[in-house]
Design an enzyme around this catalytic site. Sequence first.
Site, short mmCIF file in Angstrom:
data_model
loop_
_atom_site.label_atom_id
_atom_site.label_comp_id
_atom_site.label_asym_id
_atom_site.label_seq_id
_atom_site.Cartn_x
_atom_site.Cartn_y
_atom_site.Cartn_z
CB ALA A 1 -16.07 -43.62 -3.38
CB ALA B 1 -15.91 -39.73 -17.40
CD1 TRP C 1 -18.95 -45.61 -17.09
CD2 TRP C 1 -17.31 -45.14 -18.53
NE1 TRP C 1 -18.16 -44.63 -16.53
CE2 TRP C 1 -17.15 -44.33 -17.39
CE3 TRP C 1 -16.38 -45.02 -19.57
CZ2 TRP C 1 -16.11 -43.41 -17.27
CZ3 TRP C 1 -15.35 -44.11 -19.44
CH2 TRP C 1 -15.23 -43.32 -18.31
CG ASN D 1 -28.22 -46.89 -6.64
OD1 ASN D 1 -29.26 -46.29 -6.43
ND2 ASN D 1 -27.22 -46.86 -5.78
CD1 TRP E 1 -25.47 -53.41 -13.36
CD2 TRP E 1 -27.42 -53.49 -12.27
NE1 TRP E 1 -26.47 -53.53 -14.29
CE2 TRP E 1 -27.67 -53.58 -13.65
CE3 TRP E 1 -28.50 -53.51 -11.38
CZ2 TRP E 1 -28.96 -53.69 -14.17
CZ3 TRP E 1 -29.78 -53.62 -11.90
CH2 TRP E 1 -30.00 -53.71 -13.28
CG HIS E 2 -24.29 -55.31 -5.74
ND1 HIS E 2 -25.10 -56.07 -4.95
CD2 HIS E 2 -25.01 -54.21 -6.07
CE1 HIS E 2 -26.27 -55.45 -4.80
NE2 HIS E 2 -26.24 -54.32 -5.48
CB THR F 1 -22.04 -52.45 -3.38
OG1 THR F 1 -22.64 -52.37 -4.68
CG2 THR F 1 -21.61 -53.87 -3.13
C1 FAD Z 1 -27.84 -50.10 -12.43
C2 FAD Z 1 -27.31 -50.21 -11.02
C3 FAD Z 1 -28.18 -50.54 -9.98
C4 FAD Z 1 -27.67 -50.64 -8.67
N1 FAD Z 1 -28.55 -50.80 -7.63
C5 FAD Z 1 -28.09 -50.63 -6.37
C6 FAD Z 1 -28.99 -50.48 -5.28
O1 FAD Z 1 -30.22 -50.49 -5.44
N2 FAD Z 1 -28.47 -50.28 -4.04
C7 FAD Z 1 -27.12 -50.25 -3.83
O2 FAD Z 1 -26.71 -50.13 -2.67
N3 FAD Z 1 -26.26 -50.38 -4.82
C8 FAD Z 1 -26.71 -50.51 -6.09
N4 FAD Z 1 -25.84 -50.52 -7.12
C9 FAD Z 1 -24.40 -50.51 -6.82
C10 FAD Z 1 -23.87 -49.19 -6.29
O3 FAD Z 1 -24.56 -48.10 -6.84
C11 FAD Z 1 -22.37 -49.13 -6.59
O4 FAD Z 1 -21.73 -50.20 -5.93
C12 FAD Z 1 -21.71 -47.84 -6.14
O5 FAD Z 1 -22.37 -46.72 -6.69
C13 FAD Z 1 -20.24 -47.86 -6.57
O6 FAD Z 1 -19.62 -46.69 -6.12
P1 FAD Z 1 -18.14 -46.34 -6.59
O7 FAD Z 1 -17.81 -45.03 -6.02
O8 FAD Z 1 -17.27 -47.50 -6.32
O9 FAD Z 1 -18.23 -46.25 -8.19
P2 FAD Z 1 -19.23 -45.36 -9.11
O10 FAD Z 1 -20.35 -44.83 -8.28
O11 FAD Z 1 -19.53 -46.22 -10.27
O12 FAD Z 1 -18.33 -44.14 -9.50
C14 FAD Z 1 -17.29 -44.17 -10.41
C15 FAD Z 1 -17.30 -42.85 -11.15
O13 FAD Z 1 -16.04 -42.67 -11.77
C16 FAD Z 1 -16.24 -42.12 -13.05
N5 FAD Z 1 -15.06 -42.46 -13.84
C17 FAD Z 1 -14.63 -43.69 -14.19
N6 FAD Z 1 -13.47 -43.58 -14.89
C18 FAD Z 1 -13.18 -42.26 -14.96
C19 FAD Z 1 -12.13 -41.52 -15.56
N7 FAD Z 1 -11.13 -42.11 -16.23
N8 FAD Z 1 -12.14 -40.17 -15.46
C20 FAD Z 1 -13.15 -39.53 -14.80
N9 FAD Z 1 -14.19 -40.20 -14.24
C21 FAD Z 1 -14.20 -41.54 -14.30
C22 FAD Z 1 -17.52 -42.78 -13.53
O14 FAD Z 1 -18.11 -42.05 -14.59
C23 FAD Z 1 -18.35 -42.81 -12.26
O15 FAD Z 1 -19.15 -41.67 -12.10
C24 FAD Z 1 -26.29 -50.44 -8.43
C25 FAD Z 1 -25.43 -50.11 -9.47
C26 FAD Z 1 -25.93 -49.98 -10.76
C27 FAD Z 1 -24.99 -49.61 -11.88
#
Ligand code: FAD
Length: 577
Positions: A13, A34, A63, A101, A504-505, A550
């Site tokens: 996001a 981070a 993490w 992912n 991981w969703h 997700t």
């Molecule tokens: C191993 C794995 C496999 C997956 N496989 C799939 C897939 O094949 N297809 C799919 O659609 N989805 C998949 N997902 C899920 C999908 O990638 C996630 O739902 C999506 O990336 C979440 O997006 P987000 O922006 O909510 O959070 P994230 O993308 O997790 O972003 C959060 C960011 O915030 C940073 N952060 C957190 N706290 C702090 C802080 N205090 N200060 C600064 N930075 C901070 C983190 O380091 C991270 O980079 C997978 C996830 C994982 C972990």
Amino acid sequence: MDYSHIIVGGGSAGSVLASRLSARSSNRVLLLEAGQDTPPGQVPAAIADTYPGTAYFDPRFHWTSLKVRTQVVSHNDPNAPLPPLRKYEQARVLGGGSSINGQMANRGAPTDYDEWAARGAEGWHWDAVLPYFRKVERDLDIQDEWHGQDGPITVTRIPEDRWCGHTKAVAEAFRQAGYKYLPDQNGFFEDGYFPVTVSIDGKQRVSAALGYLNAQVRARANLTISTNTQASGLIFEGARCVGVTAVVDGQQRQFRGREVILSSGAIHSPAMLLRNGIGPVGHLREMGIEVRSALPGVGQRLMDHPSISLSSFIRRPARLTDAQSRRHILLGLRYSSGIPEAPRGDMFVAVASKSAWHSVGQQVASLLAFVNKTYSEAGQVRLASTDWRDEPVVEFNLLSDRRDLDRLMSGFRMLAAIQLSAPLAAVTTDPFPAAYSDRVRAIGVVNEKNRWITRAIATLLDGPPALRSWLIEKYVVEGFTFRQVMEDEDALEAFIRKATIGVWHASCSCRMGRDDDPMAVVDTEGRVRGVEGLRVVDASIFPVVPCANTNFPVLMTAEKIADAILAETARVPEAVA
Ligand SMILES: Cc1cc2nc3c(=O)[nH]c(=O)nc-3n(C[C@H](O)[C@H](O)[C@H](O)COP(=O)(O)OP(=O)(O)OC[C@H]3O[C@@H](n4cnc5c(N)ncnc54)[C@H](O)[C@@H]3O)c2cc1C
């Protein structure tokens, strides 16, 4: 310097928001992440790889202290034993989850988003979100009303002529079982099997960082990307959030801005709110935190998709080679369990024709079933301490709804029927119920020791069939054999209760909703209720987890809210000092 927008977290996001908000030159955008950067041209090999399984387990991008409980925790019975803590990989790197992912790029069912709207996310029904899904992508294969051609994230499919014998055999087994072939997973939503849509450009992964924060975007004078920067707290003046405290390469800093947007993911965004006095009153008091906004929904009703696997040994000629594809999952199936309340396509099967990067991984296939339309909505994120360095307590409470357990049991039987069908019996042997245990995770880390150990084991597994069966039963199977779970309902239930994990969703821990919904944390544009100058935009704000992996739903969500923010600031031009 004051910023117009400070984004905390450069994940899926955060990358979208930084890119879209800085496209307006009057904005001044600061992105704090981070983890490390992944600059164009210098993306670490494990991240760029179209085989995602090494990034999954690479501690440089995680993490590493985060541990979670997936099984139901009984809070009513203080004497009940606590289920085990498990590793749960969450990304700590620019691009976030999209950098590590499985690259599966799908959207969910139209009924998911109609349900979002019905649950109070007005304006988020399917017809309203489809244009944003299209805006995210550049589909290399299909041009029609479902697809985008100009978005930052390239998507494609691995065509059948590059499938290995195992993938082809599963497709044939699906066909013989009566499922329809769908050339496009992201077209009309119906049951069937399909080549999975993936976010790669043919040669490498296209993460949100790569797609949205490309060299051109990074050259903007009004965008600052600060990696290796962990936000430690929020700065408030009265009820308004005016900035962030952070540790940049070990140094404490303060950043001030007109608006702070938390995009730290579904575990770290609610933890940040809680530490800053926004959350359930009882928990905040228990932690000795002054209440700034009483929001009972913060950290509550966390979700993931419960899943279970059936693995098998692939005979040598049917194995996937790098020349065919580095990817492990090429094929998927959407099917309907038939329970009356669930929409069609409530179940998903991912077909993995290799299970890890190493020699044993190339010998083992897995059919992974997950409950796409899950009713288990009882997870939670709470603080373990008020120290920003400590990970929160995370309980997913998967299978808290009996319907999920029942569908995984019938799902496992369905996988078994596919596994025992003639096409698969010809290319595999020794099926076993699989657990994605910490032991499997440990051997999945890329290092020389694991390379040599798995080479030695693989040689033995390719030896006499009796030795192979003995080795699998003694060293690979954890607790339950295939025969046990097929012959004994209680054993099947016990196996599923023990081995079910999420995929991981993590999502839904700061849900969007109406003002009169006490559990809603943010409004339909991500604004946190009860304070000003603060939004959450990430997987936390889903009103319910969609029938999808997700990442694409997160990218869509960020695109839609970025548009709303730009429209709002265009209406009220405000000088940024
Ligand atoms: C191993 C794995 C496999 C997956 N496989 C799939 C897939 O094949 N297809 C799919 O659609 N989805 C998949 N997902 C899920 C999908 O990638 C996630 O739902 C999506 O990336 C979440 O997006 P987000 O922006 O909510 O959070 P994230 O993308 O997790 O972003 C959060 C960011 O915030 C940073 N952060 C957190 N706290 C702090 C802080 N205090 N200060 C600064 N930075 C901070 C983190 O380091 C991270 O980079 C997978 C996830 C994982 C972990």
